[in-house]
Design a protein around this motif. Structure first.
Motif, PDB file in Angstrom:
ATOM      1  N   LEU A  88      12.903  -4.502  14.956  1.00 43.69           N
ATOM      2  CA  LEU A  88      14.093  -4.224  14.160  1.00 43.69           C
ATOM      3  C   LEU A  88      15.052  -5.413  14.175  1.00 43.69           C
ATOM      4  O   LEU A  88      15.724  -5.693  13.166  1.00 43.69           O
ATOM      5  CB  LEU A  88      14.796  -2.970  14.674  1.00 43.69           C
ATOM      6  N   THR A  89      15.108  -6.124  15.295  1.00 38.78           N
ATOM      7  CA  THR A  89      15.920  -7.345  15.348  1.00 38.78           C
ATOM      8  C   THR A  89      15.374  -8.393  14.394  1.00 38.78           C
ATOM      9  O   THR A  89      16.130  -9.039  13.651  1.00 38.78           O
ATOM     10  CB  THR A  89      15.960  -7.904  16.779  1.00 38.78           C
ATOM     11  N   ALA A  90      14.048  -8.566  14.388  1.00 40.97           N
ATOM     12  CA  ALA A  90      13.420  -9.544  13.491  1.00 40.97           C
ATOM     13  C   ALA A  90      13.650  -9.172  12.025  1.00 40.97           C
ATOM     14  O   ALA A  90      13.977 -10.034  11.194  1.00 40.97           O
ATOM     15  CB  ALA A  90      11.927  -9.645  13.790  1.00 40.97           C
ATOM     16  N   ILE A  91      13.480  -7.883  11.691  1.00 41.60           N
ATOM     17  CA  ILE A  91      13.697  -7.438  10.313  1.00 41.60           C
ATOM     18  C   ILE A  91      15.149  -7.670   9.894  1.00 41.60           C
ATOM     19  O   ILE A  91      15.430  -8.171   8.794  1.00 41.60           O
ATOM     20  CB  ILE A  91      13.344  -5.950  10.165  1.00 41.60           C
ATOM     21  N   SER A  92      16.079  -7.315  10.759  1.00 36.08           N
ATOM     22  CA  SER A  92      17.501  -7.446  10.430  1.00 36.08           C
ATOM     23  C   SER A  92      17.886  -8.909  10.225  1.00 36.08           C
ATOM     24  O   SER A  92      18.598  -9.248   9.270  1.00 36.08           O
ATOM     25  CB  SER A  92      18.355  -6.826  11.541  1.00 36.08           C
ATOM     26  N   ILE A  93      17.428  -9.783  11.118  1.00 37.89           N
ATOM     27  CA  ILE A  93      17.743 -11.203  10.989  1.00 37.89           C
ATOM     28  C   ILE A  93      17.111 -11.784   9.730  1.00 37.89           C
ATOM     29  O   ILE A  93      17.721 -12.604   9.024  1.00 37.89           O
ATOM     30  CB  ILE A  93      17.279 -11.969  12.245  1.00 37.89           C
ATOM     31  N   GLU A  94      15.892 -11.348   9.425  1.00 36.93           N
ATOM     32  CA  GLU A  94      15.209 -11.834   8.221  1.00 36.93           C
ATOM     33  C   GLU A  94      15.987 -11.472   6.961  1.00 36.93           C
ATOM     34  O   GLU A  94      16.190 -12.299   6.070  1.00 36.93           O
ATOM     35  CB  GLU A  94      13.805 -11.257   8.160  1.00 36.93           C
ATOM     36  N   ARG A  95      16.413 -10.228   6.853  1.00 38.56           N
ATOM     37  CA  ARG A  95      17.174  -9.814   5.668  1.00 38.56           C
ATOM     38  C   ARG A  95      18.534 -10.508   5.622  1.00 38.56           C
ATOM     39  O   ARG A  95      19.024 -10.872   4.550  1.00 38.56           O
ATOM     40  CB  ARG A  95      17.373  -8.298   5.686  1.00 38.56           C
ATOM     41  N   CYS A  96      19.145 -10.684   6.792  1.00 43.56           N
ATOM     42  CA  CYS A  96      20.441 -11.365   6.841  1.00 43.56           C
ATOM     43  C   CYS A  96      20.294 -12.824   6.406  1.00 43.56           C
ATOM     44  O   CYS A  96      21.139 -13.359   5.682  1.00 43.56           O
ATOM     45  CB  CYS A  96      21.006 -11.276   8.257  1.00 43.56           C
ATOM     46  N   ALA A  97      19.200 -13.468   6.820  1.00 46.24           N
ATOM     47  CA  ALA A  97      18.947 -14.851   6.411  1.00 46.24           C
ATOM     48  C   ALA A  97      18.744 -14.956   4.909  1.00 46.24           C
ATOM     49  O   ALA A  97      19.174 -15.928   4.277  1.00 46.24           O
ATOM     50  CB  ALA A  97      17.726 -15.394   7.150  1.00 46.24           C
ATOM     51  N   SER A  98      18.097 -13.948   4.314  1.00 50.42           N
ATOM     52  CA  SER A  98      17.874 -13.974   2.867  1.00 50.42           C
ATOM     53  C   SER A  98      19.185 -13.840   2.096  1.00 50.42           C
ATOM     54  O   SER A  98      19.283 -14.275   0.945  1.00 50.42           O
ATOM     55  CB  SER A  98      16.915 -12.846   2.461  1.00 50.42           C
ATOM     56  N   ILE A  99      20.204 -13.252   2.753  1.00 51.07           N
ATOM     57  CA  ILE A  99      21.515 -13.111   2.113  1.00 51.07           C
ATOM     58  C   ILE A  99      22.367 -14.356   2.326  1.00 51.07           C
ATOM     59  O   ILE A  99      22.972 -14.886   1.392  1.00 51.07           O
ATOM     60  CB  ILE A  99      22.248 -11.872   2.662  1.00 51.07           C
ATOM     61  N   LEU A 100      22.399 -14.851   3.573  1.00 57.94           N
ATOM     62  CA  LEU A 100      23.269 -15.977   3.909  1.00 57.94           C
ATOM     63  C   LEU A 100      22.687 -17.322   3.499  1.00 57.94           C
ATOM     64  O   LEU A 100      23.431 -18.255   3.187  1.00 57.94           O
ATOM     65  CB  LEU A 100      23.557 -15.968   5.419  1.00 57.94           C
ATOM     66  N   CYS A 101      21.348 -17.436   3.538  1.00 62.17           N
ATOM     67  CA  CYS A 101      20.677 -18.703   3.201  1.00 62.17           C
ATOM     68  C   CYS A 101      19.592 -18.449   2.161  1.00 62.17           C
ATOM     69  O   CYS A 101      18.390 -18.623   2.453  1.00 62.17           O
ATOM     70  CB  CYS A 101      20.086 -19.358   4.443  1.00 62.17           C
TER      71      CYS A 101
END
Length: 276
Positions: A93-106
């Motif tokens: 869940l940490t990996a999924i959350s960071i991945e989606r957050c990266a797609s938004i921020l970068c």
């Protein structure tokens, strides 16, 4: 016996739900970075529910008859798989959350420079980490080295609470803000809603088991073992229903087939990324 029966019923529903997830994401729906994580999460939940269902059934048999089935042996394995399931669920869940957050921020980096096999490589590393941590803790605790067992468990919870949990929570706060901002103009992506709800229910239903195990190291009881395992089973069973309900609802909620609902949730990411 009532709690064991309810736990068994929830586990059976969760096994069916996670089995459907494994079948659809494994064979019927196009693979993308997020489905790799979700597929691994379903494998973890399915394995955990299978062992808890077996243990609950043995408890019911032992309590309703005079025939001993050696339930203490299975309790050790349930403890092992509860640790492993919680750790692996938290890591994924940490990996999924960071991945989606990266797609938004970068978004530019995510579309152009993200390695294609990053999800598979991260899942392999997370499996190795979870297996290693759980094996070390279990070996020390089963060998009855109480002091070493306590140190190993505390170290594991420090790793979970201070290294993995904060990025997961922060990423989901960003996702939640994104959903609120987008919902004012148009319907937000279903995947954002799915990730947010999955993490929210993990914090509500999955964390109590970890808190109880942590506080036990200081001789403090937090809820009964049956209650926290019941909550853990709800956590491992609820994700497939989240995927289906979010995928089947539009402005006018109407039920659709399982495959269509899952495609709406998990394939919209790939389409949006390509079109962007």
């Amino acid at each position: 016996m009532a709690i064991d029966g309810l736990t068994l019923l929830i586990c059976l529903c969760g096994l069916v739900g996670n089995g459907v997830v494994l079948w659809l994401l494994g064979f019927r729906i196009r693979r993308n970075p997020i489905t790799v994580y979700v597929l691994n999460l379903a494998v973890t939940d399915f394995t955990f529910l299978l062992f808890v269902a077996t243990t609950s059934l043995l408890f019911l048999i032992e309590n309703s008859s005079c025939y001993p089935v050696g339930i203490l042996k299975y309790q050790r394995w349930v403890f092992l798989f509860s640790l492993f399931s919680y750790n692996m669920g938290l890591y994924l869940l940490t990996a999924i959350s960071i991945e989606r957050c990266a797609s938004i921020l970068c978004p530019l980096w995510y579309r152009c420079r993200r390695p294609q096999r990053l999800s598979a490589a991260l899942c392999a590393l997370l499996w190795a980490l979870s297996i290693t941590v759980t094996a070390v803790v279990t070996s020390l605790c089963l060998m009855k080295y109480e002091r070493h067992c306590q140190i190993a468990l505390i170290s594991m919870y420090i790793l979970n609470f201070l290294i993995f949990a904060p990025p997961m929570v922060i990423s989901n706060v960003i996702l939640f803000i994104k959903v609120l901002c987008v919902s004012k103009r148009r319907q937000p992506k279903r995947l954002y809603i799915v990730i947010f709800l999955t993490v929210l229910f993990f914090l509500i239903f999955g964390v109590p088991l970890s808190i109880r195990n942590f506080l036990e190291q200081f001789s403090y009881r937090f809820m009964s073992s049956q209650a926290v395992f019941l909550l853990a089973c709800i956590n491992s069973s609820i994700n497939p229903f989240i995927y289906f309900l979010v995928g089947s609802c539009r402005r006018h909620c109407s039920l659709v087939s399982l495959q269509v609902a899952f495609q709406r949730v998990f394939e919209e990411t790939a389409v949006t990324t390509v079109s962007s």
